[in-house]
Design a protein around this motif. Structure first.
Motif, PDB file in Angstrom:
ATOM      1  N   GLY A  97      -6.291  10.515   3.800  1.00 30.75           N
ATOM      2  CA  GLY A  97      -5.720   9.235   4.210  1.00 30.75           C
ATOM      3  C   GLY A  97      -4.365   9.433   4.845  1.00 30.75           C
ATOM      4  O   GLY A  97      -4.050  10.520   5.355  1.00 30.75           O
ATOM      5  N   ARG A  98      -3.583   8.388   4.829  1.00 27.81           N
ATOM      6  CA  ARG A  98      -2.218   8.464   5.356  1.00 27.81           C
ATOM      7  C   ARG A  98      -1.311   7.538   4.554  1.00 27.81           C
ATOM      8  O   ARG A  98      -1.777   6.610   3.891  1.00 27.81           O
ATOM      9  CB  ARG A  98      -2.173   8.116   6.849  1.00 27.81           C
ATOM     10  CG  ARG A  98      -2.737   6.762   7.250  1.00 27.81           C
ATOM     11  CD  ARG A  98      -2.715   6.629   8.773  1.00 27.81           C
ATOM     12  NE  ARG A  98      -3.478   5.513   9.275  1.00 27.81           N
ATOM     13  CZ  ARG A  98      -2.984   4.307   9.542  1.00 27.81           C
ATOM     14  NH1 ARG A  98      -1.695   4.052   9.309  1.00 27.81           N
ATOM     15  NH2 ARG A  98      -3.763   3.360  10.029  1.00 27.81           N
ATOM     16  N   PRO A  99      -0.004   7.805   4.610  1.00 29.39           N
ATOM     17  CA  PRO A  99       0.913   7.073   3.724  1.00 29.39           C
ATOM     18  C   PRO A  99       1.205   5.656   4.187  1.00 29.39           C
ATOM     19  O   PRO A  99       1.124   5.332   5.375  1.00 29.39           O
ATOM     20  CB  PRO A  99       2.182   7.922   3.765  1.00 29.39           C
ATOM     21  CG  PRO A  99       2.132   8.623   5.083  1.00 29.39           C
ATOM     22  CD  PRO A  99       0.671   8.867   5.360  1.00 29.39           C
ATOM     23  N   GLY A 100       1.562   4.812   3.232  1.00 30.99           N
ATOM     24  CA  GLY A 100       2.098   3.500   3.538  1.00 30.99           C
ATOM     25  C   GLY A 100       3.499   3.618   4.099  1.00 30.99           C
ATOM     26  O   GLY A 100       4.137   4.674   4.041  1.00 30.99           O
ATOM     27  N   MET A 104       0.827  -1.201   0.000  1.00 30.07           N
ATOM     28  CA  MET A 104       0.000   0.000   0.000  1.00 30.07           C
ATOM     29  C   MET A 104       0.860   1.248   0.000  1.00 30.07           C
ATOM     30  O   MET A 104       1.827   1.369   0.747  1.00 30.07           O
ATOM     31  CB  MET A 104      -0.925  -0.001   1.223  1.00 30.07           C
ATOM     32  CG  MET A 104      -2.023   1.051   1.167  1.00 30.07           C
ATOM     33  SD  MET A 104      -3.116   0.977   2.609  1.00 30.07           S
ATOM     34  CE  MET A 104      -3.955  -0.585   2.329  1.00 30.07           C
ATOM     35  N   LEU A 105       0.484   2.183  -0.863  1.00 26.98           N
ATOM     36  CA  LEU A 105       1.133   3.489  -0.914  1.00 26.98           C
ATOM     37  C   LEU A 105       0.364   4.542  -0.123  1.00 26.98           C
ATOM     38  O   LEU A 105       0.952   5.433   0.486  1.00 26.98           O
ATOM     39  CB  LEU A 105       1.247   3.964  -2.363  1.00 26.98           C
ATOM     40  CG  LEU A 105       2.177   3.181  -3.289  1.00 26.98           C
ATOM     41  CD1 LEU A 105       1.928   3.577  -4.740  1.00 26.98           C
ATOM     42  CD2 LEU A 105       3.636   3.430  -2.918  1.00 26.98           C
ATOM     43  N   TRP A 106      -0.966   4.457  -0.192  1.00 25.70           N
ATOM     44  CA  TRP A 106      -1.812   5.456   0.467  1.00 25.70           C
ATOM     45  C   TRP A 106      -3.049   4.750   0.988  1.00 25.70           C
ATOM     46  O   TRP A 106      -3.760   4.086   0.236  1.00 25.70           O
ATOM     47  CB  TRP A 106      -2.192   6.549  -0.517  1.00 25.70           C
ATOM     48  CG  TRP A 106      -2.958   7.692   0.099  1.00 25.70           C
ATOM     49  CD1 TRP A 106      -4.298   7.930   0.023  1.00 25.70           C
ATOM     50  CD2 TRP A 106      -2.405   8.774   0.873  1.00 25.70           C
ATOM     51  NE1 TRP A 106      -4.626   9.074   0.709  1.00 25.70           N
ATOM     52  CE2 TRP A 106      -3.480   9.622   1.237  1.00 25.70           C
ATOM     53  CE3 TRP A 106      -1.117   9.095   1.299  1.00 25.70           C
ATOM     54  CZ2 TRP A 106      -3.297  10.763   2.003  1.00 25.70           C
ATOM     55  CZ3 TRP A 106      -0.939  10.241   2.068  1.00 25.70           C
ATOM     56  CH2 TRP A 106      -2.015  11.062   2.412  1.00 25.70           C
ATOM     57  N   MET A 107      -3.275   4.854   2.283  1.00 27.72           N
ATOM     58  CA  MET A 107      -4.449   4.239   2.910  1.00 27.72           C
ATOM     59  C   MET A 107      -5.542   5.279   3.048  1.00 27.72           C
ATOM     60  O   MET A 107      -5.340   6.319   3.695  1.00 27.72           O
ATOM     61  CB  MET A 107      -4.074   3.685   4.286  1.00 27.72           C
ATOM     62  CG  MET A 107      -5.265   3.103   5.041  1.00 27.72           C
ATOM     63  SD  MET A 107      -4.860   2.616   6.742  1.00 27.72           S
ATOM     64  CE  MET A 107      -3.841   1.174   6.425  1.00 27.72           C
ATOM     65  N   GLU A 158     -12.493   5.447   9.729  1.00 26.50           N
ATOM     66  CA  GLU A 158     -13.177   6.102  10.844  1.00 26.50           C
ATOM     67  C   GLU A 158     -12.393   5.908  12.140  1.00 26.50           C
ATOM     68  O   GLU A 158     -11.942   4.808  12.458  1.00 26.50           O
ATOM     69  CB  GLU A 158     -14.579   5.520  11.004  1.00 26.50           C
ATOM     70  CG  GLU A 158     -15.410   6.231  12.069  1.00 26.50           C
ATOM     71  CD  GLU A 158     -16.830   5.697  12.157  1.00 26.50           C
ATOM     72  OE1 GLU A 158     -17.548   6.117  13.074  1.00 26.50           O
ATOM     73  OE2 GLU A 158     -17.200   4.851  11.308  1.00 26.50           O
ATOM     74  N   GLY A 159     -12.202   7.003  12.840  1.00 30.13           N
ATOM     75  CA  GLY A 159     -11.527   6.954  14.123  1.00 30.13           C
ATOM     76  C   GLY A 159     -10.009   6.957  14.044  1.00 30.13           C
ATOM     77  O   GLY A 159      -9.342   6.882  15.072  1.00 30.13           O
ATOM     78  N   GLU A 160      -9.448   7.043  12.824  1.00 29.35           N
ATOM     79  CA  GLU A 160      -8.003   7.065  12.653  1.00 29.35           C
ATOM     80  C   GLU A 160      -7.567   8.396  12.052  1.00 29.35           C
ATOM     81  O   GLU A 160      -8.334   9.035  11.331  1.00 29.35           O
ATOM     82  CB  GLU A 160      -7.543   5.909  11.756  1.00 29.35           C
ATOM     83  CG  GLU A 160      -7.794   4.537  12.347  1.00 29.35           C
ATOM     84  CD  GLU A 160      -7.204   3.424  11.493  1.00 29.35           C
ATOM     85  OE1 GLU A 160      -6.545   3.736  10.473  1.00 29.35           O
ATOM     86  OE2 GLU A 160      -7.386   2.250  11.853  1.00 29.35           O
ATOM     87  N   PRO A 161      -6.342   8.819  12.322  1.00 26.53           N
ATOM     88  CA  PRO A 161      -5.878  10.095  11.766  1.00 26.53           C
ATOM     89  C   PRO A 161      -5.762  10.030  10.248  1.00 26.53           C
ATOM     90  O   PRO A 161      -5.462   8.977   9.680  1.00 26.53           O
ATOM     91  CB  PRO A 161      -4.513  10.293  12.425  1.00 26.53           C
ATOM     92  CG  PRO A 161      -4.063   8.907  12.789  1.00 26.53           C
ATOM     93  CD  PRO A 161      -5.312   8.164  13.136  1.00 26.53           C
ATOM     94  N   SER A 162      -6.006  11.157   9.605  1.00 21.86           N
ATOM     95  CA  SER A 162      -5.865  11.234   8.150  1.00 21.86           C
ATOM     96  C   SER A 162      -5.475  12.641   7.759  1.00 21.86           C
ATOM     97  O   SER A 162      -5.642  13.594   8.530  1.00 21.86           O
ATOM     98  CB  SER A 162      -7.166  10.822   7.453  1.00 21.86           C
ATOM     99  OG  SER A 162      -8.214  11.712   7.795  1.00 21.86           O
ATOM    100  N   TRP A 163      -4.940  12.760   6.540  1.00 24.80           N
ATOM    101  CA  TRP A 163      -4.470  14.032   6.030  1.00 24.80           C
ATOM    102  C   TRP A 163      -4.957  14.221   4.599  1.00 24.80           C
ATOM    103  O   TRP A 163      -5.313  13.248   3.913  1.00 24.80           O
ATOM    104  CB  TRP A 163      -2.934  14.080   6.059  1.00 24.80           C
ATOM    105  CG  TRP A 163      -2.374  14.171   7.437  1.00 24.80           C
ATOM    106  CD1 TRP A 163      -1.991  15.307   8.086  1.00 24.80           C
ATOM    107  CD2 TRP A 163      -2.143  13.092   8.354  1.00 24.80           C
ATOM    108  NE1 TRP A 163      -1.535  15.003   9.348  1.00 24.80           N
ATOM    109  CE2 TRP A 163      -1.613  13.646   9.544  1.00 24.80           C
ATOM    110  CE3 TRP A 163      -2.333  11.707   8.286  1.00 24.80           C
ATOM    111  CZ2 TRP A 163      -1.282  12.869  10.640  1.00 24.80           C
ATOM    112  CZ3 TRP A 163      -2.013  10.923   9.388  1.00 24.80           C
ATOM    113  CH2 TRP A 163      -1.493  11.506  10.554  1.00 24.80           C
TER     114      TRP A 163
END
Length: 409
Positions: free
Chosen positions: A220-223, A200-203, A207-212
């Protein structure tokens, strides 16, 4: 993100040797011949359990690489990351009922303290995954737009088949890769992937998790792997001298990172040498966060153990070897430190010029720290048995041990 303060490295007369080191990618020894500035990237911690002796052993190995290079009168450009957002960190924060940012900051601060105590030379660039996100997003977009990545239910995966050199770091067969991928953060069994090994490169945001903000990628956030690639390419460029880490990073982390970089740039290889440190065990099993069988540098320090003795305990084992931490390992290191300090405390001693060259030669030969320690042991034994008349010798030995081994006497 800031690193830790650098300890002074004494200048020694003469000049060190070029480093011959084991390269995982070729399976043999290579002689590194950097330009005036040697470039090294070492993968950093995921800050939820720092700093255990497995960490310390790895960073000790690459501290020696820096010291060998500095002794050749080169400058060193050293980059290290901090994976300050990742599933294990979030899981630990939830388990302990603590904010994940606070946990990352706390453990990173403790890591800095331990590195300072152990006299590890700091990186020039110490970069967290979160602060690297603005540089990561464009790389993922480039890979996607070039057909080297694809979307799956909002997530973005790298296609390992887009890099013709995939597999040339670890040289593992597909079955072993799939097994290790499942054990080390991958998801080879996810339906819909083009290849089970695709990382995964980008997740996409959960819900309930940090994201940008990921631009065209969505929130999302980076792999894991693309994080190090973005930081390394930004600060070192392709073809840097050493990619370093523990042996458990050869696959998938370094294999995948190399493929990401090679697909992005069209250049090969990402690094001239892939160098991996062995694992440290406790009670017969590899120290790992999942097993909880960890010995922490900070705990040893709190118990009154001299950091120089901890460092000597690490140096007593070849960096590529797997070994086990025991009470005897520490007792031997404490005794050795006492003998060395007694030897250099006298006003004169046996000539030391040959010893300096022995240390240099040992470290140049694939960082053979045990051989370097044995050479100092022999000098200290001579000093104890019959002393000497060279007034400058103890000072030379003290400076050489500090400069080349990172041990303050």
């Amino acid at each position: 993100m800031h690193a830790w303060p650098a300890s002074e490295v004494p200048a020694l007369p003469g000049q060190g040797r070029d480093l011959r080191i084991h390269d995982t990618a070729t399976g043999g020894s290579v002689t590194l011949d950097p330009g005036p500035v040697a470039r090294i990237y070492v993968c950093g911690i995921t800050p939820y359990d720092a700093t255990h002796l497995g960490h310390a052993a790895t960073y000790n190995a690459f501290d020696l690489v820096q010291r060998v290079w500095l002794d050749t009168k080169r400058q060193v450009h050293y980059v290290q990351n901090v994976t300050d957002v990742d599933d294990p960190l979030l899981e630990r924060a939830e388990r302990d009922g603590i904010d994940w940012v606070a946990l990352a900051e706390k453990e990173t601060a403790l890591f800095r303290e331990d590195m300072t105590a152990l006299r590890m030379l700091p990186p020039q660039h110490y970069i967290g995954a979160v602060e690297a996100i603005p540089g990561i997003v464009p790389l993922v977009e480039r890979l996607r737009d070039a057909g080297a990545a694809y979307e799956l239910e909002g997530d973005v995966y790298f296609s390992v088949e887009s890099d013709p050199n995939f597999g040339t770091v670890s040289h593992l067969d597909a079955a072993t890769m799939r097994l290790l991928s499942a054990e080390r953060g991958g998801d080879p069994d996810r339906p819909g992937k083009k290849n089970p090994l695709d990382p995964m490169l980008w997740m996409a945001a959960r819900e309930g998790e940090p994201s940008w903000d990921g631009g065209s990628l969505g929130r999302g956030r980076p792999g894991w792997h693309i994080e190090c690639v973005a930081i390394a390419l930004d600060h070192l460029g392709m073809g840097f001298d050493v990619q370093g880490g523990g042996s458990d990073l050869a696959f998938p982390h370094h294999e995948m990172g190399a493929s990401h970089a090679q697909a992005l740039t069209g250049e090969f290889p990402m690094a001239k040498a892939y160098v991996h440190a062995g694992m440290v065990a406790l009670h017969g099993e590899k120290m790992s966060k999942s097993k909880g069988n960890l010995v922490f540098v900070s705990t040893l320090r709190q118990d009154g153990v001299d950091p120089a003795a901890i460092r000597l305990a690490l140096l007593a084992h070849h960096y590529r070897a797997d070994w086990e931490w025991t009470d005897q390992v520490l007792e031997d290191a404490v005794a050795r430190l006492g003998r060395w300090r007694a030897a250099v405390s006298r006003p004169d001693g046996p000539p030391a010029e040959a010893l300096v060259e022995e240390i240099r030669e040992a470290l140049a030969a694939d960082l053979d720290a045990p051989a370097a320690l044995a050479a100092v042991d022999r000098w200290a034994a001579l000093q104890d048995e019959r002393g000497g008349t060279d007034e400058g010798a103890p000072g030379v030995v003290s400076r050489a041990v500090d400069a080349l081994l990172g041990v303050a006497l």
